[in-house]
Scaffold this active site. Structure first.
Site, PDB file in Angstrom:
ATOM      1  N   GLU A 208       0.823  -1.224   0.000  1.00  0.00           N
ATOM      2  CA  GLU A 208       0.000   0.000   0.000  1.00  0.00           C
ATOM      3  C   GLU A 208       0.846   1.259   0.000  1.00  0.00           C
ATOM      4  O   GLU A 208       0.630   2.176  -0.801  1.00  0.00           O
ATOM      5  CB  GLU A 208      -0.925   0.007   1.222  1.00  0.00           C
ATOM      6  CG  GLU A 208      -1.748   1.300   1.299  1.00  0.00           C
ATOM      7  CD  GLU A 208      -2.623   1.402   2.512  1.00  0.00           C
ATOM      8  OE1 GLU A 208      -2.540   0.527   3.393  1.00  0.00           O
ATOM      9  OE2 GLU A 208      -3.421   2.345   2.583  1.00  0.00           O
TER      10      GLU A 208
ATOM     11  N   ASP B  80      -0.711  -4.889   3.150  1.00  0.00           N
ATOM     12  CA  ASP B  80      -1.233  -3.685   3.803  1.00  0.00           C
ATOM     13  C   ASP B  80      -0.617  -3.680   5.199  1.00  0.00           C
ATOM     14  O   ASP B  80      -1.023  -4.457   6.062  1.00  0.00           O
ATOM     15  CB  ASP B  80      -2.776  -3.752   3.869  1.00  0.00           C
ATOM     16  CG  ASP B  80      -3.362  -2.437   4.359  1.00  0.00           C
ATOM     17  OD1 ASP B  80      -4.583  -2.221   4.166  1.00  0.00           O
ATOM     18  OD2 ASP B  80      -2.608  -1.637   4.954  1.00  0.00           O
TER      19      ASP B  80
ATOM     20  N   ILE C 195      -0.618  -1.628   7.785  1.00  0.00           N
ATOM     21  CA  ILE C 195      -1.620  -1.363   8.828  1.00  0.00           C
ATOM     22  C   ILE C 195      -2.949  -1.120   8.109  1.00  0.00           C
ATOM     23  O   ILE C 195      -3.104  -0.124   7.399  1.00  0.00           O
ATOM     24  CB  ILE C 195      -1.282  -0.115   9.687  1.00  0.00           C
ATOM     25  CG1 ILE C 195       0.041  -0.278  10.437  1.00  0.00           C
ATOM     26  CG2 ILE C 195      -2.428   0.144  10.695  1.00  0.00           C
ATOM     27  CD1 ILE C 195       0.404   0.906  11.327  1.00  0.00           C
ATOM     28  N   ASP C 196      -3.855  -2.070   8.260  1.00  0.00           N
ATOM     29  CA  ASP C 196      -5.202  -1.864   7.707  1.00  0.00           C
ATOM     30  C   ASP C 196      -6.043  -1.335   8.866  1.00  0.00           C
ATOM     31  O   ASP C 196      -6.190  -1.985   9.893  1.00  0.00           O
ATOM     32  CB  ASP C 196      -5.760  -3.178   7.174  1.00  0.00           C
ATOM     33  CG  ASP C 196      -7.055  -2.935   6.427  1.00  0.00           C
ATOM     34  OD1 ASP C 196      -7.101  -1.995   5.594  1.00  0.00           O
ATOM     35  OD2 ASP C 196      -8.042  -3.638   6.692  1.00  0.00           O
TER      36      ASP C 196
ATOM     37  N   THR D  47      -5.708   2.402   9.489  1.00  0.00           N
ATOM     38  CA  THR D  47      -4.809   3.462   9.996  1.00  0.00           C
ATOM     39  C   THR D  47      -5.581   4.545  10.738  1.00  0.00           C
ATOM     40  O   THR D  47      -5.108   5.089  11.744  1.00  0.00           O
ATOM     41  CB  THR D  47      -3.998   4.073   8.832  1.00  0.00           C
ATOM     42  OG1 THR D  47      -3.241   3.034   8.206  1.00  0.00           O
ATOM     43  CG2 THR D  47      -3.066   5.170   9.305  1.00  0.00           C
TER      44      THR D  47
ATOM     45  N   ASP E  55      -6.131  -4.179   0.792  1.00  0.00           N
ATOM     46  CA  ASP E  55      -7.051  -4.261   1.943  1.00  0.00           C
ATOM     47  C   ASP E  55      -7.645  -5.659   2.081  1.00  0.00           C
ATOM     48  O   ASP E  55      -7.871  -6.132   3.184  1.00  0.00           O
ATOM     49  CB  ASP E  55      -8.227  -3.280   1.755  1.00  0.00           C
ATOM     50  CG  ASP E  55      -7.819  -1.817   1.879  1.00  0.00           C
ATOM     51  OD1 ASP E  55      -8.291  -0.997   1.074  1.00  0.00           O
ATOM     52  OD2 ASP E  55      -7.019  -1.496   2.783  1.00  0.00           O
TER      53      ASP E  55
HETATM   54  O1  LIG Z   1      -6.205   1.818   6.839  1.00  0.00           O
HETATM   55  P1  LIG Z   1      -5.986   1.557   5.396  1.00  0.00           P
HETATM   56  O2  LIG Z   1      -4.948   0.496   5.110  1.00  0.00           O
HETATM   57  O3  LIG Z   1      -5.739   2.789   4.624  1.00  0.00           O
HETATM   58  O4  LIG Z   1      -7.317   0.899   4.777  1.00  0.00           O
HETATM   59  C1  LIG Z   1      -8.598   1.453   5.056  1.00  0.00           C
HETATM   60  C2  LIG Z   1      -8.991   2.486   4.002  1.00  0.00           C
HETATM   61  O5  LIG Z   1      -8.030   3.536   3.996  1.00  0.00           O
HETATM   62  C3  LIG Z   1     -10.359   3.077   4.349  1.00  0.00           C
HETATM   63  O6  LIG Z   1     -10.735   3.992   3.350  1.00  0.00           O
HETATM   64  C4  LIG Z   1     -11.416   2.008   4.477  1.00  0.00           C
HETATM   65  O7  LIG Z   1     -11.631   1.446   3.215  1.00  0.00           O
HETATM   66  C5  LIG Z   1     -10.981   0.918   5.432  1.00  0.00           C
HETATM   67  O8  LIG Z   1     -11.929  -0.120   5.438  1.00  0.00           O
HETATM   68  C6  LIG Z   1      -9.634   0.343   5.032  1.00  0.00           C
HETATM   69  O9  LIG Z   1      -9.262  -0.684   5.929  1.00  0.00           O
HETATM   70 MG    MG Z   2      -6.116  -0.960   4.223  1.00  0.00          MG
HETATM   71 MG    MG Z   3      -3.061   0.405   5.277  1.00  0.00          MG
END
Ligand SMILES: O=P(O)(O)O[C@H]1[C@H](O)[C@@H](O)[C@@H](O)[C@@H](O)[C@@H]1O
Ligand code: MG
Ligand code: MG
Length: 292
Positions: free
Chosen positions: A74, A94, A96-97, A99, A210
């Site tokens: 990512e 990813d 950190i999913d 963030t 993701d």
């Molecule tokens: O935390 P991320 O890796 O950026 O993923 C998020 C995404 O940014 C956010 O828009 C949502 O779609 C979340 O469900 C994702 O996990």
């Molecule tokens: Mg993510």
């Molecule tokens: Mg992320």
């Protein structure tokens, strides 16, 4: 014919401990700290130095062992690398999913790692750090949560989705007849279908990193994955429905209103301008979600 290397994911409790100790200690120790946060495509799409650090750690550790392998990360993509899924062994990461959750210390943050060969996912790992839940699956060998087999066939009417930067009011409000949940991490959202904790998960606008790992976890737990229009799932399309059965998935496909979303493997310049247009249009509206 070159012998196709077989890749085995041997996740033993020892590997679990190793995985936890190695990759997520950085996340967990940073979780409580003040963070330097940068905005990416919208106020709901953030990045911290921990995201970047963990992705670099993962990629360099894997590259030491498999120098020929390719990566879709990512934060590497955010720094300008192309999203290119080829037949080569490829890790989709990813770091950190969730963030936004990480920044706000909302306890749902995950590391998501998928591994593909010939564009087919061989295994996926989603580690929900604060919960200490390690979801993993290998193609044809089942799905597990902390070593225990997962089965997605407990039927309820809980639907998981995200009401973030990419959503449109019409989409989330059309689900008023379900109990809707959103954990703020697409990877962990989708794993709830594999555990049977949710009947379905749908999302438009997420990225391949993701959900690449959680997709195989749902499939190996006996669930189904498809596009939001009911057609075959395409990891690069940024549209997905995961469900405990085809009947449930098709039921969701009938009510979800898709909106245009540039594919992940579109040229980066196009993807950026698309995000700007999406940002201009995406108004995350508060809609009252009906609890049954
Ligand atoms: O935390 P991320 O890796 O950026 O993923 C998020 C995404 O940014 C956010 O828009 C949502 O779609 C979340 O469900 C994702 O996990
Ligand atoms: Mg993510
Ligand atoms: Mg992320």
């Amino acid at each position: 014919m070159s012998r196709r290397r077989l890749y085995r994911l041997s996740v033993t409790s020892q590997t679990h401990t190793l995985f936890v100790a190695h990759e997520t200690s950085v996340i967990l120790s940073a979780f409580q700290q003040q963070k330097e946060v940068r905005l990416k495509s919208s106020p709901a799409d953030l990045v911290t130095e921990t995201d970047q650090q963990v992705e670099k750690m993962l990629i360099s550790a894997i590259r030491r062992k498999y120098p020929q392998h390719r990566f879709i990360g990512e934060e590497s993509v955010a720094a300008g690398e192309a999203v290119e899924l080829t037949d080569s062994p490829t890790w989709i990461i990813d770091p950190i999913d969730g963030t936004v959750n990480f920044v706000h210390r909302f306890p749902f943050v995950a590391v998501s790692i998928a591994f593909t060969v010939n564009k087919q996912t061989e295994f996926g790992i989603v580690y929900s750090c604060v919960e200490d839940k390690l979801f993993h699956a290998q193609r044809g060998r089942g799905a597990y949560l902390n070593g225990k087999p997962l089965c997605s066939d407990i039927h309820r009417c809980v639907v998981v989705t995200e009401i973030g930067a990419e959503s449109r009011s019409i989409t989330c409000c059309v689900l008023l007849c379900y109990s809707v949940r959103a954990l703020g991490t697409a990877a962990v959202d989708m794993c709830q279908v594999a555990t049977g904790g949710a009947d379905a998960y749908y999302h438009i606008g997420m990225h391949c990193w993701d959900i690449a790992a959680s997709t195989i976890i749902v499939l190996e737990a006996g669930g189904v994955v498809m596009d939001t229009d009911g057609s075959e799932f395409d990891m690069m399309s940024r549209k997905v429905i995961a469900a405990s059965s085809s009947a449930v998935a098709n039921g969701i496909a009938q009510v979800v209103q898709a909106f245009p979303c540039r594919r992940d493997n579109e040229a980066a310049s196009k993807r950026k301008c698309d995000t700007q247009s999406e940002r201009a249009v995406a108004q995350p509206t508060a809609c009252v979600l009906h609890e049954l």
